[in-house]
Each structure stands twice: as C-alpha cells, then as structure tokens.
Scaffold this motif. Structure first.
Motif, short mmCIF file in Angstrom:
data_model
loop_
_atom_site.label_atom_id
_atom_site.label_comp_id
_atom_site.label_asym_id
_atom_site.label_seq_id
_atom_site.Cartn_x
_atom_site.Cartn_y
_atom_site.Cartn_z
N CYS A 185 -72.08 -78.39 1.30
CA CYS A 185 -72.14 -77.00 1.76
C CYS A 185 -71.55 -76.88 3.17
CB CYS A 185 -73.61 -76.55 1.76
SG CYS A 185 -73.87 -74.84 2.24
N CYS B 156 -72.92 -75.72 5.50
CA CYS B 156 -74.03 -75.98 6.43
C CYS B 156 -74.28 -77.48 6.62
CB CYS B 156 -75.32 -75.34 5.93
SG CYS B 156 -76.12 -76.25 4.59
N GLN C 149 -75.36 -79.48 4.05
CA GLN C 149 -76.20 -80.00 2.96
C GLN C 149 -75.32 -80.69 1.93
OE1 GLN C 149 -78.43 -77.18 0.55
NE2 GLN C 149 -78.97 -78.87 -0.82
N GLY D 191 -74.00 -73.77 -0.98
CA GLY D 191 -75.03 -74.15 -1.94
C GLY D 191 -75.99 -72.99 -2.21
N CYS E 136 -78.38 -72.00 0.58
CA CYS E 136 -77.82 -71.16 1.62
C CYS E 136 -77.65 -69.71 1.14
CB CYS E 136 -76.49 -71.73 2.13
SG CYS E 136 -76.78 -72.93 3.47
ZN LIG Z 1 -75.86 -74.81 2.88
#
Ligand SMILES: [Zn+2]
Length: 183
Positions: A45, A47, A49, A71, A74
């Motif tokens: 992701c 982010c 992840q 993901g 998120c």
């Molecule tokens: Zn994420």
C-alpha cells in the motif's frame, strides 16, 4: 510500521494529491475505481502496509489524480460507506471471475454476490435487453435480486436455476472476465 504511522503516511499521500489541503475535506474528493489482485499477496500500500492481495486504485474527482496501490484497510480509513461498499463489490466480482476462470460453480448467494454487487452489474448495463427479459435488463436484475434473497435455496425451481445459470454464464461472466476495472 504500526497502524497509526501507516495512517499518517496515507493521510499525507492523499492530501498531497488532493485539491483540499485538509484530510477531512480531501477525503471527500476520492472514489475507488478499480482493483487488482496481487498474484502472490505481496502488494504494498502507499501507506507502507505490506502483503496486500487486493490492491485498489483510488481516483480524485476534482483533479483526476490517482493513487495505487491502496489496501482495503486504508480505504476504510476514509470512513465513507460508499467507498467501503465499492471495495466489497469489486471483491465479490473478483471471486466470480476467479471461479469463472477455473470453471468452478458460481452460486447466486453471499459466497459470490451482494445486493450492492448486483446493483453495480445492473448500473453497468450487464443485463442487456433481450427476449427473455422483455427488452428490459431491470427484469434480470430484479429476478436475480429475488433469487439472491431466497433463504432456502432448495425452494428455487429448476426453471429458475436454469435462468440463473444463463444470466451468470451469458451476461455476468463475460463482464467480469473483460472489465478493465477488475485488473
Ligand atoms: Zn495502506
């Protein structure tokens, strides 16, 4: 990286790509437009992840920018029911597609569908007008919605089963196998 740290990274990425400069307003500019399945569940992701199986693309309505991969956790962070609904629809349709590819049976129940997924298929024009639906795809949609809602699947007649099978094979399957939003 913990969940909170991931969320901060997501928040910055979203705000950077948005017209609005605050999370609360920026999050309203986005839609989920497509999904891709990572072949080995190793998607990452924006982010940070890791180990994503389903990687979503989100697009900004206001400036056309996209973010990928995102993901589902998120997407949940946006706190928007419509976005969560869309990821569920995409996930269901991927399950239908995987079953179609491998030739396994596709059933008109919660294993493969949801009311929102059927509604999405209808809105996408999957139920094309023909002699069986009296020239109106809404009749196919309405029929499938009723069959989906039948609790005791043994109560479905063989004629209804045949019709469900035809609609899945001739209308839904070609759509899920070719629609670019499903990877
Ligand atoms: Zn994420």
């Amino acid at each position: 990286m913990g969940t909170t740290a991931n969320f901060q990274v997501l928040r910055h990425a979203v705000i950077d790509a948005s017209v609005a400069d605050r999370w609360k307003t920026a999050l309203l500019e986005w839609e989920v437009i497509s999904v891709e399945e990572h072949p080995t569940s190793e998607g990452e992701c924006v982010c940070g992840q890791t180990n994503l199986l389903w990687m979503y693309t989100i697009a900004n309505d206001a400036n056309g920018r996209t973010l990928f991969p995102i993901g589902s956790t998120c997407v949940n962070h946006f706190g928007r029911t419509d976005l969560n609904r869309q990821i569920t629809v995409f996930r269901k349709l991927l399950l239908v597609r995987d079953a179609a590819k491998s030739g396994s049976p596709i059933t008109m129940d919660t294993n493969f569908f949801s009311r929102a997924a059927l509604s999405f298929l209808y809105e996408e024009g999957v139920f094309t007008p023909d002699a069986y639906n009296f020239g109106d795809g809404w009749n196919d949609y309405d029929f499938l919605l009723k069959m989906f809602g039948v609790r005791d699947k043994d109560a479905i007649t063989s004629k209804q089963r045949w019709k469900i099978r035809k609609l899945i094979d001739l209308k839904i399957t070609p759509f899920v196998l070719t629609d670019s939003r499903l990877g």
